[in-house]
Design a protein around this motif. Structure first.
Motif, PDB file in Angstrom:
ATOM      1  N   ASP B 198       4.472  -3.565  -1.571  1.00 46.63           N
ATOM      2  CA  ASP B 198       2.914  -4.102  -1.846  1.00 46.63           C
ATOM      3  C   ASP B 198       3.291  -5.080  -3.029  1.00 46.63           C
ATOM      4  O   ASP B 198       2.306  -6.108  -2.959  1.00 46.63           O
ATOM      5  N   ILE B 199       4.477  -5.333  -3.642  1.00 45.55           N
ATOM      6  CA  ILE B 199       4.784  -6.386  -4.153  1.00 45.55           C
ATOM      7  C   ILE B 199       4.584  -7.680  -2.943  1.00 45.55           C
ATOM      8  O   ILE B 199       4.452  -8.756  -3.680  1.00 45.55           O
ATOM      9  N   TRP B 200       5.461  -7.368  -2.272  1.00 47.00           N
ATOM     10  CA  TRP B 200       5.439  -8.118  -1.249  1.00 47.00           C
ATOM     11  C   TRP B 200       4.041  -9.425  -1.101  1.00 47.00           C
ATOM     12  O   TRP B 200       4.367  -9.815  -0.757  1.00 47.00           O
ATOM     13  N   ARG B 201       2.707  -7.884  -0.688  1.00 42.02           N
ATOM     14  CA  ARG B 201       1.792  -8.600   0.038  1.00 42.02           C
ATOM     15  C   ARG B 201       1.677  -9.545  -1.236  1.00 42.02           C
ATOM     16  O   ARG B 201       0.337  -9.493  -1.154  1.00 42.02           O
ATOM     17  N   GLU B 202       1.412  -8.834  -2.454  1.00 42.72           N
ATOM     18  CA  GLU B 202       0.683  -9.141  -3.888  1.00 42.72           C
ATOM     19  C   GLU B 202       0.977 -10.239  -3.746  1.00 42.72           C
ATOM     20  O   GLU B 202       0.678 -11.054  -4.361  1.00 42.72           O
ATOM     21  N   GLY B 204       3.773 -12.940  -2.769  1.00 42.15           N
ATOM     22  CA  GLY B 204       3.553 -13.620  -1.015  1.00 42.15           C
ATOM     23  C   GLY B 204       4.928 -14.431  -1.466  1.00 42.15           C
ATOM     24  O   GLY B 204       5.031 -15.652  -1.217  1.00 42.15           O
ATOM     25  N   THR B 205       5.892 -13.434  -1.755  1.00 41.39           N
ATOM     26  CA  THR B 205       7.159 -13.974  -1.998  1.00 41.39           C
ATOM     27  C   THR B 205       7.978 -14.044  -0.629  1.00 41.39           C
ATOM     28  O   THR B 205       8.035 -12.784   0.190  1.00 41.39           O
ATOM     29  N   THR B 206       8.660 -14.376  -0.070  1.00 45.34           N
ATOM     30  CA  THR B 206      10.256 -14.491   0.860  1.00 45.34           C
ATOM     31  C   THR B 206      10.706 -13.330   0.521  1.00 45.34           C
ATOM     32  O   THR B 206      11.733 -13.477  -0.492  1.00 45.34           O
ATOM     33  N   ILE B 207      11.041 -12.403   0.814  1.00 43.15           N
ATOM     34  CA  ILE B 207      11.999 -12.112   1.098  1.00 43.15           C
ATOM     35  C   ILE B 207      13.161 -11.619   2.072  1.00 43.15           C
ATOM     36  O   ILE B 207      13.087 -11.449   2.865  1.00 43.15           O
ATOM     37  N   LEU B 208      14.461 -11.720   1.436  1.00 49.17           N
ATOM     38  CA  LEU B 208      16.282 -11.268   2.061  1.00 49.17           C
ATOM     39  C   LEU B 208      16.074 -10.241   1.661  1.00 49.17           C
ATOM     40  O   LEU B 208      16.998 -10.046   1.024  1.00 49.17           O
ATOM     41  N   PHE B 209      16.666  -8.814   2.887  1.00 53.89           N
ATOM     42  CA  PHE B 209      16.661  -7.780   2.624  1.00 53.89           C
ATOM     43  C   PHE B 209      17.233  -6.609   3.505  1.00 53.89           C
ATOM     44  O   PHE B 209      17.635  -7.200   4.420  1.00 53.89           O
ATOM     45  N   VAL B 210      18.865  -7.243   2.752  1.00 53.65           N
ATOM     46  CA  VAL B 210      19.754  -6.653   3.553  1.00 53.65           C
ATOM     47  C   VAL B 210      20.311  -5.008   3.606  1.00 53.65           C
ATOM     48  O   VAL B 210      20.037  -4.186   2.195  1.00 53.65           O
ATOM     49  N   GLU B 244       0.477  -4.410  10.449  1.00 54.01           N
ATOM     50  CA  GLU B 244       0.133  -4.467   8.880  1.00 54.01           C
ATOM     51  C   GLU B 244      -1.301  -3.781   8.348  1.00 54.01           C
ATOM     52  O   GLU B 244      -2.320  -3.398   8.601  1.00 54.01           O
ATOM     53  N   PRO B 245      -1.448  -3.629   7.053  1.00 56.15           N
ATOM     54  CA  PRO B 245       0.208  -2.605   6.011  1.00 56.15           C
ATOM     55  C   PRO B 245       1.095  -1.545   6.801  1.00 56.15           C
ATOM     56  O   PRO B 245       0.540  -0.298   7.727  1.00 56.15           O
ATOM     57  N   ARG B 246       2.026  -1.457   6.555  1.00 60.73           N
ATOM     58  CA  ARG B 246       3.080  -0.564   7.261  1.00 60.73           C
ATOM     59  C   ARG B 246       3.125   0.789   6.705  1.00 60.73           C
ATOM     60  O   ARG B 246       2.559   1.120   5.160  1.00 60.73           O
ATOM     61  N   THR B 247       2.825   2.041   6.827  1.00 54.30           N
ATOM     62  CA  THR B 247       2.663   3.355   6.616  1.00 54.30           C
ATOM     63  C   THR B 247       3.615   3.998   6.975  1.00 54.30           C
ATOM     64  O   THR B 247       4.028   3.748   8.529  1.00 54.30           O
ATOM     65  N   ILE B 248       3.874   5.412   6.236  1.00 51.73           N
ATOM     66  CA  ILE B 248       5.212   5.943   6.355  1.00 51.73           C
ATOM     67  C   ILE B 248       5.057   6.988   8.004  1.00 51.73           C
ATOM     68  O   ILE B 248       6.084   6.773   8.650  1.00 51.73           O
ATOM     69  N   LYS B 249       3.656   6.947   8.021  1.00 53.19           N
ATOM     70  CA  LYS B 249       3.201   7.373   9.397  1.00 53.19           C
ATOM     71  C   LYS B 249       4.426   7.030  10.956  1.00 53.19           C
ATOM     72  O   LYS B 249       4.281   7.283  12.064  1.00 53.19           O
ATOM     73  N   GLN B 250       3.722   5.473  10.654  1.00 50.83           N
ATOM     74  CA  GLN B 250       3.835   4.470  11.746  1.00 50.83           C
ATOM     75  C   GLN B 250       5.702   5.087  12.697  1.00 50.83           C
ATOM     76  O   GLN B 250       5.799   4.871  13.577  1.00 50.83           O
TER      77      GLN B 250
END
Lengths: 267, 270
Positions: B198-202, B204-210, B244-250
Motif C-alpha cells: 500500500d505504501i509503495w503504491r501510495e 511511488g517510491t522505488t523499493i529494493l527489498f532483500v 495488481e494489487p496483490r492479495t494474500i489469496k494469490q
C-alpha cells in the motif's frame, strides 16, 4: 466474548493489584523484621553477658547517645555531607569528560588509561595522607579524596556506555549523514546514561567513604573526625551513633541517585 | 509464462527508455582479499518494487550497503538518480530499513520518526521535508495513538513499522530494505507485506527489498533479482507478472506457486 472480557478484566486486574500489593508488603516486612530481631538479639546478648559499654554498647545506649548528642552529630554531619557531595560532583564530572576524550581519541586512551588504572590500584588509605600534605588540613583534601574514589568506576562505565551503541545505529547515522557531534549528543550520550547511573550508584556511597577517610587523616570536624574522637575517648555509644549517621548519609546519597535514575531513564 | 529476462554477466538488464533509480556498472566489493560482489551490472527502474533473493553469502546485504554508500566499491560504478552514492546520501535520496528496527530506545515512536529531520537541521543542511508529517506517517503505518509509546512498549512488528515511518519521513525516492520482516512471525509478516505494498503504491517510491523467503520475494516484487554466491554475482532478474494489487489469496494460485517453484530451482543451481 468481548463482553465477557469486559466483565472479567477489571476483576482480574484488581486481584492482580491486590496480589502485587501483598507481595510488596511482605518484601518490606521481612527484612525489617529480620533487622529488628537482630537488634533485639544484640540488646539481649549484651545485657545477658554483662559486656562493658566501651567494648560493645547495647542498642539502647546507642539510641540514647543518638538523641542526647544529636546536635554534635548534626554539627559533624554537614561538613561530611558537603565534602561527599562536592567530591561526588567533581570526581564524576572529571571522569565523564575524560571518558568522552577516551572515546574520541585512541591516542588519549593509550596515553592515559594505564595511569588511571595505576591510580586506582593505590589504596585510598595510602594516598589520603599524601593528599592532605598537598592540599592542607582544609576541606579541599577531603573533596579530592572523595572525588578520587568516585573517579574510576565512572570512567570505566562511561567509556563502555559511550561505546554501547549498536553497529546498525551507527549505519543509520551514516545514512542520515550525521556529524560526529550529532552522533554524540543524539546517540552515544543517551545510550551511555544507564551505564553512567550504575557507576553513580557506586560512587554515591564511596564518596562518603572518601570524605570520612580524609577526615581521619586530619580534621577537627566531620563524621570521620568524630569517629576518631569517640574511639580514643572510649565513647562507644557515640561511636556507634556516628557510624549509623555515616551510613545514613550514604543511604541518602544512594537514594537520591536512584530517584534521579528513575526520573531520567524511562526506557 | 516463465519468460524470465536473462542477464549475462557484463550485459545490462532493464528497459533503457525508463528512468533509472539506480545503476550498477561492473560494481565490485572486496573485504580484504575476499570478493563479496564481483562485477555486478544492474539497472533499477524508477518506481518499481524489486526483491532480492539468493543463497547466503551472495552479497544481497552487501549490495544494499554499496548502494547506500555504507561501503565503497572497489571497482566499477554505482549511480543513484544520476548522482554518486555520496551525493545521493547527502541529498537524502534514499532511506534504509534494517533487519532490526534500530530505534533509539529513549525516544518515543514519534521522536524516532522525527530523528532524520533533526539530523543536520542545526548545521544548516537542507533536510528534505516529506509531504507527510511524522504524525501522518505513523498513522499511515497504522500506529495512530501510539505516538508517545517508547520502543520497549511496542511489539516487534510495531517497532519495524516505526522504522518504516522513519525511513519515509524525508520522502526518499529509493527505499532500501534489508530483510526488514525476517524476525517477525508469519501473521505479522503477511500484514506488514500488504501494508508495505500500500505504501509503495501510495508513495511511488522505488523499493529494493532483500529477503530470504521465496514466497515473500514473489508476493512483493514486480521483479526478483536472483543472485549467486562465491563470489556474489547477478544470476537473473525475473519479472513477476501477477495481477495488481496483490492479495494474500494469490499465494494459493497456480501462477504464484509456479513462480516460487521456478525461483527455488534457480536458487538450487546458484
Amino acid at each position: 466474548m468481548a463482553v465477557a472480557e469486559n466483565i472479567t478484566m477489571p476483576d482480574l486486574e484488581a486481584a492482580e493489584r491486590a496480589e502485587a500489593r501483598r507481595r510488596k508488603i511482605v518484601s518490606t516486612a521481612v527484612p525489617l523484621g529480620t533487622a529488628a530481631a537482630l537488634i533485639l538479639l544484640w540488646q539481649l546478648g549484651v545485657k545477658a553477658f554483662g559486656v562493658p559499654t566501651y567494648v560493645a554498647p547495647a542498642p539502647s545506649d546507642v539510641a540514647v547517645a543518638f538523641v542526647e548528642k544529636f546536635d554534635i552529630l548534626l554539627m559533624n554531619f554537614w561538613p561530611t555531607l558537603m565534602e561527599s557531595v562536592a567530591g561526588f560532583a567533581v570526581g564524576n564530572i572529571v571522569a565523564i569528560l575524560i571518558a568522552v576524550a577516551f572515546v574520541h581519541s585512541r591516542h588519549v586512551t593509550m596515553a592515559f588509561f594505564p595511569i588511571a588504572v595505576f591510580i586506582n590500584t593505590i589504596p585510598i588509605l595510602a594516598i589520603a595522607p599524601i593528599l592532605v600534605l598537598i592540599f592542607g588540613p582544609g576541606i579541599t583534601a577531603k573533596i579530592v579524596i572523595a572525588a578520587l574514589i568516585c573517579f574510576f568506576p565512572t570512567l570505566v562505565n562511561m567509556v563502555r556506555g559511550l561505546q554501547a551503541i549498536s553497529p546498525q545505529a551507527l549505519e543509520l547515522s551514516r545514512i542520515l549523514s550525521a556529524s560526529k557531534s550529532e552522533v554524540f549528543w543524539k546517540m552515544r550520550l543517551p545510550a551511555s546514561l544507564p551505564f553512567l547511573f550504575s557507576a553513580l550508584k557506586i560512587s554515591a556511597t564511596t564518596s562518603v567513604i572518601g570524605a570520612i577517610v580524609g577526615e581521619w587523616v586530619g580534621a577537627d570536624l566531620g563524621l570521620g573526625a568524630l569517629i576518631i574522637d569517640a574511639t580514643f575517648n572510649f565513647n562507644s555509644p557515640l561511636l556507634y551513633a556516628t557510624v549509623f549517621m555515616s551510613s545514613g548519609l550514604s543511604v541518602l546519597m544512594f537514594a537520591l541517585v536512584t530517584l534521579a535514575e528513575k526520573l531520567i531513564i524511562r526506557w | 509464462m516463465m519468460e524470465a529476462k536473462n542477464s549475462l554477466q557484463g550485459q545490462k538488464v532493464g528497459a533503457p527508455d525508463k528512468a533509472l533509480a539506480a545503476s550498477l556498472t561492473d560494481a565490485t566489493v572486496r573485504f580484504g582479499t575476499f570478493t563479496a560482489i564481483d562485477g555486478l551490472n544492474l539497472d533499477i527502474e524508477e518506481g518499481a518494487f524489486y526483491t532480492i533473493l539468493g543463497p547466503s553469502g551472495c552479497g544481497k546485504s552487501t549490495m544494499l550497503r554499496l548502494v547506500s554508500d555504507l561501503i565503497p566499491a572497489a571497482a566499477g560504478d554505482v549511480s543513484i538518480f544520476g548522482k554518486t552514492t555520496e551525493q545521493a546520501r547527502l541529498a537524502r535520496e534514499f532511506a534504509f530499513v534494517f533487519q532490526d528496527a534500530t530505534l533509539l530506545p529513549w525516544r518515543s515512536a514519534l521522536k524516532n520518526v522525527e530523528l532524520p529531520l533533526e539530523i543536520g537541521a542545526k548545521r544548516g543542511v537542507d533536510v528534505p521535508l516529506g509531504s507527510r508529517t511524522p504524525r501522518e506517517l505513523l498513522e499511515l503505518v497504522g500506529l495512530k495513538g501510539r505516538e508517545d509509546a517508547l520502543p520497549h512498549e511496542l511489539s516487534g512488528g510495531m517497532r519495524q513499522r516505526v522504522a518504516i515511518a522513519r525511513a519515509l519521513v524525508c520522502q526518499p525516492k529509493l527505499l532500501l530494505m534489508d530483510e526488514p520482516f525476517g524476525a517477525l512471525d508469519e501473521m505479522t509478516r503477511d500484514h506488514l507485506n500488504l501494508q508495505l505494498l500500500d505504501i509503495w503504491r501510495e508513495t511511488g517510491t522505488t523499493i529494493l527489498f532483500v529477503t530470504h523467503s521465496i514466497a515473500e520475494a514473489v508476493f512483493l516484487g514486480q521483479k526478483v533479482i536472483m543472485m549467486r554466491a562465491h563470489p556474489g554475482r547477478l544470476r537473473e532478474v525475473v519479472d513477476i507478472d501477477l495481477p495488481e494489487p496483490r492479495t494474500i489469496k494469490q499465494r494459493d494460485q497456480q501462477e504464484f506457486t509456479a513462480y516460487c517453484g521456478y525461483l527455488r530451482d534457480l536458487l538450487e543451481t546458484c
